[in-house]
Scaffold this motif. Structure first.
Motif, short mmCIF file in Angstrom:
data_model
loop_
_atom_site.label_atom_id
_atom_site.label_comp_id
_atom_site.label_asym_id
_atom_site.label_seq_id
_atom_site.Cartn_x
_atom_site.Cartn_y
_atom_site.Cartn_z
N VAL A 104 0.91 -1.07 0.00
CA VAL A 104 0.01 -0.10 0.01
C VAL A 104 0.98 1.15 0.09
N ALA A 105 1.84 1.10 0.95
CA ALA A 105 2.77 2.29 0.88
C ALA A 105 3.63 2.33 -0.18
N GLU A 106 4.13 1.45 -1.19
CA GLU A 106 4.39 1.51 -2.59
C GLU A 106 3.77 1.23 -3.46
N THR A 107 3.04 2.27 -3.97
CA THR A 107 2.20 1.95 -5.16
C THR A 107 2.25 3.32 -5.95
N ASN A 108 1.74 2.93 -7.28
CA ASN A 108 1.66 3.86 -8.22
C ASN A 108 0.22 4.12 -8.90
N VAL A 109 -0.15 5.11 -9.24
CA VAL A 109 -1.65 5.39 -9.74
C VAL A 109 -1.55 6.28 -10.76
N ASP A 110 -2.15 5.85 -11.78
CA ASP A 110 -2.50 6.74 -12.86
C ASP A 110 -3.64 7.59 -12.84
N LEU A 111 -3.40 9.01 -13.01
CA LEU A 111 -4.67 9.85 -12.84
C LEU A 111 -4.89 10.23 -14.17
N TYR A 112 -6.19 10.22 -14.48
CA TYR A 112 -6.39 10.86 -15.95
C TYR A 112 -7.38 11.85 -16.15
N LEU A 113 -6.54 13.12 -16.63
CA LEU A 113 -7.13 14.52 -16.73
C LEU A 113 -7.79 14.45 -18.31
N LEU A 114 -8.29 15.64 -18.36
CA LEU A 114 -8.95 15.70 -20.02
C LEU A 114 -7.82 16.01 -20.70
N SER A 115 -8.22 16.12 -22.09
CA SER A 115 -7.20 16.10 -23.39
C SER A 115 -5.97 15.40 -23.24
N ASN A 116 -6.30 14.11 -22.82
CA ASN A 116 -5.23 13.27 -22.87
C ASN A 116 -3.95 13.64 -21.91
N LYS A 117 -4.10 14.17 -21.13
CA LYS A 117 -3.27 14.68 -19.89
C LYS A 117 -3.22 13.55 -18.94
#
Length: 1195
Positions: free
Chosen positions: A282-295
């Motif tokens: 849990v402490a070592e994790t990566n999360v992709d966050l998707y913003l608009l305009s393919n950011k």
């Protein structure tokens, strides 16, 4: 009778007047008139349940029957009255102890079987044994005449509790047969094959699990129909006790970094401080966050050791959190317009909950993601504390203000200016700044408590400039000064200063969903940026970088994921499976806890499919080895109960699994950080005072209107009952993926599912098979071993696996039924595991289709023919031989014929043969699944893939028409033993019809669907299933070069026309004219349809229109919705549904009516898209009624 159904019907003759006991029978309907009082009383007595009904059917106007029934009733009353009034001393009762000599009695129930009735009971027992159309289980008798007396040898079917028994000598063959049957009944009862009522046992569940069985059989448990109210487990890792510690506290630190795929976009780093240590994954994790305009922003979390803060630092950190998150996502000013209070003036302890307590603080800009050193941005935190103190001391906030009272906002060292130039200094409420320094500054409006960033200084404007909302009809403000005076009662002291252009965004968004569907070429348009104009004197400057503010908008989505992982880790700790070199990841457990309703990129569906197969396999092995004396039917009944949804639901709720399940999409507007006041509260309306919801029937419902998934502030939410059972299977699948069968068995045991196998049972099974004589079939066995490329250690297993039950006529005491029961689950788990590991990117629904196409009796029957295994089937059935021969010929002629006809099925015995061989290999390999897969992977090849998956024609037609928006009209006509099926599909320009004839409805409809598919294909309309995760399906129309795509999430059909064929589309408009005033408008059928009054509730007009289209086979209408924004609130609806919004939607609807053309209507402006579509649908229905195409019934 099926215990899973709500109503069970039993049709019988008057033989059931005696000898049948159904405790739950609530109604008896007698069709033939009872002839005696005894018959009347006995049949009425079958209705055993309290409050039950007894109904006798009489012919209408048949007075003779009525009188006969009344005589019977009068006779009953007379008998009862005589018995009640009899003289107790008038008779002497004597004990009656006579028992027939040749009989067997059960003391506990008084049931008995005589030599005379034992023969029929043996036959009745055999009829309950498993059989098929090639073999009917029945006893066989052999007589031996010796010394003037007869002996009878009884042989029961191979699946019986025992096979042979020889009776004592008798004077004739008839008596010898009766006596041996009586001995057999006695032995069957002692072995448990007959119950204490001397009836064949109906298998169900373990005797020790009777309480669990009673609970699991509750009506609707584990079904989709029942909804249950459940609570949510709180996250123990995020609870803390440091608030009241005057000496400060020590925290576990977790560094958060953000890296955008656009290099120029910078986001500040943060540090998460928790009192409890988070698990490593849990402490070592990566999360992709998707913003608009393919950011895309890639966030990373990593442990950074212990962090100690003193009491003063904690107070400053809490202040930062309170100001930042309430200013961005909540409210800093509370109360009415007449009396506003500063939130942080109040008791701040109400904002902090020890059960949900952590700090999340910004890092210095120099603390880059790649740098090991880092430090907390105390300068920015102190700037927030200064802003809090300024607001606390603000005279405007400290006075009880009325709306019409003038408020003057003091500026720091403001000099009077008549005109402004770019070189002048701008004075805010708490400081002064140059134009250049002011850009991208974080500011807060002191009259609203909202936070902004400065985009620009509008040097050509001032508070006297015309208010930019004048375009709105409802705007009554002449200038910005006028606006702030009338709206807030504020008199600007320095209206000559230029206005600041501020960027506002006070909503958190769900950034965990990739709206581009993983397609980088698909550009997701950004929302139009929202700006406001503000006089500088109403703003205070906060000395934190804009990157901190930008990062704060990422925090809700990231923390939601971390909280979910922490909850999954907490469940992992409860299950407590600890073996070296085996790690069950929290992300995998989270996947098993997440439903499709969460709209995540993962869900439990795939793991549930695998877990279902693993559970079935484990229970099959356990039952097969533990109960060697039980036949396939008994084993199947026990397995069915053990793995049914009702049982799994009970297992899950016993472990409080429902509290861990994530069953709703992330609602960022309801997310709150510690120290933040929720501005979207949902008070509990379920009548539960505690956080935990008791498992009571009053918290269960089947009401379709109850919304599933939405949580109240106490964490209570409605959940579909089946979801809990699915989650049990998904967790089994998760542990199987990470730790193999041993881990899966551990989690099953944690749920209370007993499936551990004793090694001695396996050895005994192999030893029993080794006792079978294989010498007569040695050549057969060697040939079959060569074909499957596996040499058996115990040849008897293979011999048993290829022996059909009809071989009993050759005095064979075994058959493949038990091994087939085991092999069915073996192939299921092996194929499902192969598909799960091979096709990692396909949709769960498509994975289910692949499994269904691979794991079925027809597919296995084809394997038996392709690999010539059918030649080794040992049987004595002429019917089976003929059907196998015909099937082999049909397959050989069908190899190159393309799509197979529906209804083509091979003899079940061929599929059973493949399954039983798999079961034999498993036992011989001592439960080594890898060894079984080495044998069967080449036999089963080629295994179906998404590219060659062939759906049943009716299913394919339904999906095709759903995507195109067409309806299928079905007509079935029974003609003797045959069924005629007709399917109609109305295209835009033509009606196409498909017909089929067969003995079953399913096959007849399949033939009709196949003909329709061929017709559609000839018109250039084909269907292709995509192998992507988003469950996208495409329908390609080659003739018009159109692509129709349907997305499962919102189920909106969109049509994209090829630009190069736009001229062709225009030429076709003559075939589909738009309705005009001069066109003759009549219904194509000649009759005007009448619809019910239009339902004006949300979704009602669309439902009315869809029902009309389905009824008349019109293509589905299409909508085009447009969003409009306003700077001033717009009022919608009236009465209780009155609401205001700054956004509005307008929808245009287009409906094509065959032979008449297309009609388009634009609806009225509404506050949301769905209501705007309702408005368009409503107006379209009214327009159709006005033109005489339909009639609307009056309410």
């Amino acid at each position: 009778m099926d215990n899973c159904l709500q109503i069970n019907l039993l049709f019988a003759t008057d033989v059931v007047e005696e000898g049948i006991h159904v405790p739950n029978c609530s109604c008896v309907v007698r069709f033939d008139l009872p002839k005696t009082v005894r018959s009347y009383i006995q049949s009425r007595g079958r209705a055993r349940q309290n409050g039950s009904l007894f109904i006798t059917m009489l012919e209408r106007n048949n007075y003779k029957q009525r009188e006969q029934l009344f005589n019977i009733i009068r006779s009953e009353h007379s008998m009862a009255e005589t018995a009640m009034k009899r003289d107790c001393d008038g008779c002497i009762l004597r004990a009656f102890n006579f028992r027939e000599a040749n009989a067997y009695y059960v003391e506990c129930t008084g049931a008995s079987v005589t030599a005379d009735s034992s023969v029929s009971l043996v036959h009745q027992y055999c009829e309950k044994l498993p059989g098929d159309k090639y073999y009917t289980p029945k006893p066989s008798f052999q007589f031996l005449f010796e010394g003037g007396s007869y002996e009878c040898r009884l042989t029961l079917p191979p699946s019986a509790a025992f096979q042979t028994i020889t009776g004592p000598s008798s004077r004739n063959s008839h008596l010898a047969k009766q006596i041996v049957c009586l001995e057999a009944c006695k032995k069957l009862h002692q072995m448990g094959a007959l119950d204490d009522h001397l009836l064949p046992c109906i298998e169900g569940h373990e005797q020790g699990d009777s309480k669990l069985q009673n609970n699991a059989s509750d009506a609707g448990a584990g079904t989709t129909k029942r909804k249950e109210l459940h609570d949510t487990i709180h996250i123990s890792a995020l609870s803390a006790t440091w608030m009241d510690n005057p000496l400060g506290a020590s925290f576990h630190g977790y560094r958060i970094g953000f890296a955008c795929n656009i290099a120029s976009q910078l986001y500040s780093g943060f540090v998460l401080l928790t009192e409890s240590k988070l698990d490593d994954d849990v402490a070592e994790t990566n999360v992709d966050l998707y913003l608009l305009s393919n950011k895309i922003v890639k966030s990373s979390v990593s442990s950074c050791g212990q962090v100690s803060l003193d009491a003063n630092q904690i107070e400053r950190a809490m202040g930062f959190q309170e100001l930042m998150f309430n200013g961005l996502f909540g409210k800093l000013l509370i109360g009415s317009k007449a009396e506003r209070k500063f939130l942080l003036h109040e008791d701040k302890k109400l904002l902090w909950n020890p059960a949900y307590l952590y700090l999340i603080l910004p890092l210095e800009p120099s603390s880059s993601c790649n740098s090991e050193s880092w430090s907390i941005n105390w300068k920015g935190i102190d700037s927030c504390m200064a802003a809090i103190e300024f607001l606390k001391k603000s005279a405007w906030l400290s006075v009880e203000n009325q709306v019409n009272t003038k408020k003057s906002i003091p500026c720091a060292n403001v000099s009077q200016h008549s005109e402004f130039t770019e070189t002048d200094v701008i004075y805010l409420a708490n400081k002064s700044s140059t134009v250049e320094d002011l850009k991208e500054t974080v500011v807060m409006a002191i009259h609203t408590g909202r936070m902004y960033t400065v985009s620009d200084v509008l040097v050509d404007s001032s508070a006297g400039s015309p208010f930019d909302g004048n375009a709105d009809k409802k705007c009554n403000y002449t200038s910005f000064s006028d606006y702030f005076y009338k709206k807030y009662g504020i008199v600007l002291d320095h209206p000559g200063q230029p206005l600041l252009l501020l960027k506002q965004s006070h909503c958190a968004y769900n950034l965990l969903v990739d709206f581009s569907g993983g397609d980088s070429s698909k550009v997701v348009p950004g929302k139009p940026k929202s700006h406001v104009h503000m006089p500088p004197e109403l703003l205070i400057s906060i000395d934190v970088p804009m990157s901190v503010l930008k990062a704060c908008y990422l925090i809700p989505s990231l923390m939601h994921r971390l909280e979910s992982l922490a909850l999954a880790s907490q469940l992992r700790g409860q299950i407590a499976y600890n073996l070296p070199n085996v790690h069950i990841g929290s992300s995998l457990i989270l996947e098993a806890l997440t439903t499709l309703r969460c709209c995540e990129t993962f869900s439990m569906e795939r793991l549930e499919l695998l877990g279902d197969s693993v559970l079935k396999y484990a229970m099959s092995c356990y039952l097969f080895l533990k109960y060697p004396e039980k036949h396939e039917g008994q084993l199947s009944a026990r397995r069915s109960w053990a793995v049914c949804n009702a049982t799994l639901h009970k297992r899950g709720t016993d472990r409080k699994l429902q509290g861990y399940i994530r069953d709703d999409a992330f609602e960022p507007r309801r997310w709150t950080a510690p120290g933040q006041l929720s501005v979207n509260p949902v008070p509990c309306a379920h009548g539960v005072d505690t956080l935990e919801v008791p498992l009571l029937s009053k918290y269960q419902t089947s009401n379709e209107k109850v919304m599933v998934g939405k949580q109240c502030d106490k964490g209570h939410r409605w959940m579909v009952s089946k979801t809990i059972a699915d989650c049990v299977e998904a967790l089994i699948g998760a542990y199987y993926v990470a730790g193999g069968l041993t881990a899966a068995l551990h989690v099953m045991k944690w749920f209370g599912i007993e499936a551990d196998i004793e090694r001695s049972c396996l050895d005994e099974a192999i030893d029993r098979a080794s006792l079978l004589s294989c010498t007569p079939k040695a050549d057969e066995i060697r040939a079959l071993e060569a074909k499957i490329q596996y040499e058996f250690f115990s040849k008897g297993l293979l011999l048993e696996a290829i022996t059909h039950a009809s071989e009993q006529e050759s005095s064979v005491g075994y058959c493949y039924q038990r091994l087939e029961f085991l092999g069915d689950s073996v192939l299921d788990v092996l194929i499902t595991q192969h598909l799960y590991r091979t096709h990692i990117d396909i949709d769960p629904g498509e994975l289910t289709d692949l499994r269904s196409a691979s794991v079925n009796n027809e597919n296995f029957a084809q394997v038996a023919v392709r690999r010539n295994l059918y030649q080794h089937l040992q049987h004595c059935s002429g019917l089976l031989l003929g059907q196998v021969t015909d099937y082999v010929k049909m397959l050989s002629g069908d190899e190159n014929s393309g799509k197979s006809l529906p209804g083509r099925k091979g003899p079940k015995a061929l599929g059973d043969l493949v399954e039983s061989i798999a079961g034999a290999v498993l036992i011989d390999a001592k439960l080594n699944l890898e060894e079984v897969w080495k044998v069967f992977e080449p036999l089963l090849s080629p295994i179906v893939t998404p590219e060659n998956l062939e759906l049943p024609p009716l299913r394919e037609l339904n999906e095709l028409c759903d995507s195109l928006g067409y309806f299928i009209k079905e007509t079935l006509i029974n003609d003797g033993d045959m069924v005629h099926a007709e399917l109609r599909v109305q295209l835009k320009d033509v009606l196409i019809i498909g017909e089929g004839v067969d003995r079953t409805k399913k096959t007849a409809k399949g033939q009709a669907a196949l003909h329709l598919l061929k017709t559609l294909q000839s018109r250039g309309i084909t269907y292709a299933r995509s192998a992507s995760k988003g469950r996208k399906q495409e329908v390609i129309n080659d003739g018009e070069c159109k692509v129709f795509s349907i997305v499962a999430e919102d189920k909106v059909v969109s049509e994209v026309d090829s630009a190069q064929h736009s001229s062709k589309k225009k030429l076709k408009t003559s075939h589909s004219p738009v309705f005009g005033s001069k066109q003759k408008e009549v219904c194509p059928s000649g009759d005007i349809p009448v619809i019910a009054p239009i339902n004006m509730q949300k979704g009602g007009p669309r439902s009315n229109l869809y029902e009309l289209c389905k009824r008349l086979q019109w293509p589905m209408p299409t909508f085009q919705s447009t969003e409009n924004k306003s700077r001033s609130p717009i009022q919608f609806e009236e009465g209780s549904e009155k609401r205001q919004s700054f956004c509005s939607f307008t929808s245009k609807i287009s409906l094509h009516i065959p032979t008449l053309g297309t009609i388009e209507v634009t609806g009225e402006q509404r506050a949301d898209k769905k209501r705007s579509q309702d408005s368009a649908a409503h107006l379209l229905l009214l327009e159709l009624a006005r033109r005489g195409i339909l009639a609307i019934a009056s309410a």
